[in-house]
Write a protein that holds these residues in place. Structure first.
Motif, mmCIF file in Angstrom:
data_model
loop_
_atom_site.group_PDB
_atom_site.id
_atom_site.type_symbol
_atom_site.label_atom_id
_atom_site.label_comp_id
_atom_site.label_asym_id
_atom_site.label_seq_id
_atom_site.Cartn_x
_atom_site.Cartn_y
_atom_site.Cartn_z
ATOM 1 N N ILE A 13 47.474 52.722 36.995
ATOM 2 C CA ILE A 13 48.312 53.717 36.315
ATOM 3 C C ILE A 13 49.698 53.145 36.028
ATOM 4 O O ILE A 13 50.241 53.318 34.924
ATOM 5 N N ILE A 14 50.280 52.449 37.008
ATOM 6 C CA ILE A 14 51.599 51.844 36.811
ATOM 7 C C ILE A 14 51.558 50.809 35.697
ATOM 8 O O ILE A 14 52.445 50.767 34.839
ATOM 9 N N ALA A 15 50.526 49.967 35.684
ATOM 10 C CA ALA A 15 50.402 48.948 34.635
ATOM 11 C C ALA A 15 50.246 49.589 33.261
ATOM 12 O O ALA A 15 50.809 49.100 32.273
ATOM 13 N N GLN A 16 49.504 50.682 33.189
ATOM 14 C CA GLN A 16 49.340 51.356 31.907
ATOM 15 C C GLN A 16 50.647 51.970 31.430
ATOM 16 O O GLN A 16 50.969 51.911 30.246
ATOM 17 N N ILE A 17 51.422 52.550 32.325
ATOM 18 C CA ILE A 17 52.714 53.129 31.948
ATOM 19 C C ILE A 17 53.652 52.043 31.444
ATOM 20 O O ILE A 17 54.306 52.202 30.407
ATOM 21 N N VAL A 18 53.705 50.922 32.167
ATOM 22 C CA VAL A 18 54.543 49.798 31.740
ATOM 23 C C VAL A 18 54.084 49.276 30.382
ATOM 24 O O VAL A 18 54.903 48.960 29.512
ATOM 25 N N ALA A 19 52.778 49.215 30.179
ATOM 26 C CA ALA A 19 52.243 48.738 28.900
ATOM 27 C C ALA A 19 52.641 49.672 27.758
ATOM 28 O O ALA A 19 52.986 49.206 26.667
ATOM 29 N N TYR A 20 52.586 50.969 27.983
ATOM 30 C CA TYR A 20 52.971 51.916 26.936
ATOM 31 C C TYR A 20 54.447 51.790 26.583
ATOM 32 O O TYR A 20 54.822 51.801 25.403
ATOM 33 N N GLU A 25 60.058 34.751 17.578
ATOM 34 C CA GLU A 25 59.489 34.197 18.808
ATOM 35 C C GLU A 25 59.580 35.196 19.957
ATOM 36 O O GLU A 25 58.674 35.274 20.790
ATOM 37 N N ASP A 26 60.659 35.950 19.990
ATOM 38 C CA ASP A 26 60.813 36.953 21.046
ATOM 39 C C ASP A 26 59.781 38.072 20.900
ATOM 40 O O ASP A 26 59.252 38.572 21.899
ATOM 41 N N ILE A 27 59.494 38.451 19.683
ATOM 42 C CA ILE A 27 58.488 39.492 19.451
ATOM 43 C C ILE A 27 57.106 38.981 19.836
ATOM 44 O O ILE A 27 56.312 39.698 20.459
ATOM 45 N N ILE A 28 56.815 37.732 19.502
ATOM 46 C CA ILE A 28 55.520 37.151 19.881
ATOM 47 C C ILE A 28 55.394 37.081 21.402
ATOM 48 O O ILE A 28 54.350 37.417 21.969
ATOM 49 N N LEU A 29 56.463 36.685 22.077
ATOM 50 C CA LEU A 29 56.452 36.640 23.537
ATOM 51 C C LEU A 29 56.265 38.046 24.121
ATOM 52 O O LEU A 29 55.525 38.227 25.097
ATOM 53 N N ALA A 30 56.887 39.042 23.532
ATOM 54 C CA ALA A 30 56.722 40.421 23.999
ATOM 55 C C ALA A 30 55.287 40.896 23.790
ATOM 56 O O ALA A 30 54.729 41.606 24.642
ATOM 57 N N LEU A 31 54.665 40.504 22.682
ATOM 58 C CA LEU A 31 53.266 40.875 22.447
ATOM 59 C C LEU A 31 52.344 40.212 23.471
ATOM 60 O O LEU A 31 51.381 40.836 23.943
ATOM 61 N N LEU A 32 52.629 38.972 23.815
ATOM 62 C CA LEU A 32 51.830 38.302 24.850
ATOM 63 C C LEU A 32 51.996 38.988 26.203
ATOM 64 O O LEU A 32 51.023 39.174 26.940
ATOM 65 N N THR A 33 53.209 39.376 26.524
ATOM 66 C CA THR A 33 53.458 40.094 27.773
ATOM 67 C C THR A 33 52.736 41.437 27.780
ATOM 68 O O THR A 33 52.162 41.846 28.792
ATOM 69 N N LEU A 34 52.742 42.118 26.649
ATOM 70 C CA LEU A 34 52.018 43.385 26.530
ATOM 71 C C LEU A 34 50.525 43.181 26.762
ATOM 72 O O LEU A 34 49.886 43.959 27.472
ATOM 73 N N THR A 35 49.984 42.123 26.195
ATOM 74 C CA THR A 35 48.564 41.834 26.369
ATOM 75 C C THR A 35 48.224 41.581 27.833
ATOM 76 O O THR A 35 47.239 42.110 28.356
ATOM 77 N N ILE A 36 49.043 40.802 28.508
ATOM 78 C CA ILE A 36 48.803 40.522 29.927
ATOM 79 C C ILE A 36 48.902 41.805 30.751
ATOM 80 O O ILE A 36 48.089 42.047 31.653
ATOM 81 N N THR A 37 49.868 42.652 30.443
ATOM 82 C CA THR A 37 50.018 43.915 31.164
ATOM 83 C C THR A 37 48.803 44.811 30.953
ATOM 84 O O THR A 37 48.310 45.442 31.894
ATOM 85 N N LEU A 38 48.302 44.860 29.734
ATOM 86 C CA LEU A 38 47.111 45.664 29.459
ATOM 87 C C LEU A 38 45.893 45.130 30.200
ATOM 88 O O LEU A 38 45.070 45.900 30.697
ATOM 89 N N VAL A 39 45.775 43.820 30.301
ATOM 90 C CA VAL A 39 44.653 43.226 31.025
ATOM 91 C C VAL A 39 44.690 43.640 32.492
ATOM 92 O O VAL A 39 43.666 44.007 33.066
ATOM 93 N N PHE A 40 45.875 43.607 33.116
ATOM 94 C CA PHE A 40 45.972 44.020 34.515
ATOM 95 C C PHE A 40 45.688 45.512 34.673
ATOM 96 O O PHE A 40 45.068 45.923 35.658
ATOM 97 N N GLY A 41 46.108 46.323 33.720
ATOM 98 C CA GLY A 41 45.811 47.752 33.779
ATOM 99 C C GLY A 41 44.324 48.024 33.675
ATOM 100 O O GLY A 41 43.763 48.826 34.426
ATOM 101 N N ILE A 42 43.668 47.327 32.771
ATOM 102 C CA ILE A 42 42.226 47.499 32.603
ATOM 103 C C ILE A 42 41.472 46.958 33.814
ATOM 104 O O ILE A 42 40.484 47.536 34.256
ATOM 105 N N MET A 43 41.970 45.850 34.378
ATOM 106 C CA MET A 43 41.313 45.265 35.544
ATOM 107 C C MET A 43 41.329 46.239 36.722
ATOM 108 O O MET A 43 40.313 46.419 37.400
ATOM 109 N N GLY A 44 42.447 46.891 36.974
ATOM 110 C CA GLY A 44 42.514 47.868 38.054
ATOM 111 C C GLY A 44 41.559 49.025 37.822
ATOM 112 O O GLY A 44 40.899 49.503 38.750
#
Length: 88
Positions: free
Chosen positions: A10-17, A39-58
């Motif tokens: 739940i925390i990972a999903q909130i952070v992702a949103y 480049e900053d936007i691309i890095l933010a998109l990568l961070t969003l993807t990683i956060t979503l992966v952890f949310g889905i994994m939980g």
């Protein structure tokens, strides 16, 4: 243990949103001029993807634990019908 994974999910999903909203705003600002660097936007998109992966994994770990409990109960019930003593 299930509550921990559920809470982390739940925390990972909130952070992702929250991160998704920030990135969308920045992409809109980029289209209209004046924003973060590309480049900053691309890095933010990568961070969003990683956060979503952890949310889905939980979430998947939580679902897997529930399915294993149901599977044990069904197996025990089938064994009971076969006449084999087995605990649920």
């Amino acid at each position: 243990m299930n509550d921990i994974w559920k809470t982390l999910s739940i925390i990972a999903q909130i952070v992702a949103y929250i991160l998704a909203v920030i990135v969308i705003v920045q992409i809109i600002r980029l289209v209209f001029g004046g924003s973060w660097e590309k480049e900053d936007i691309i890095l933010a998109l990568l961070t969003l993807t990683i956060t979503l992966v952890f949310g889905i994994m939980g979430y998947l770990i939580n679902i897997n634990n529930r399915i294993s409990k149901v599977e044990r109960m069904i197996y025990g019930h089938i064994q009971w019908h076969k006449g084999i003593n087995s605990k649920f």
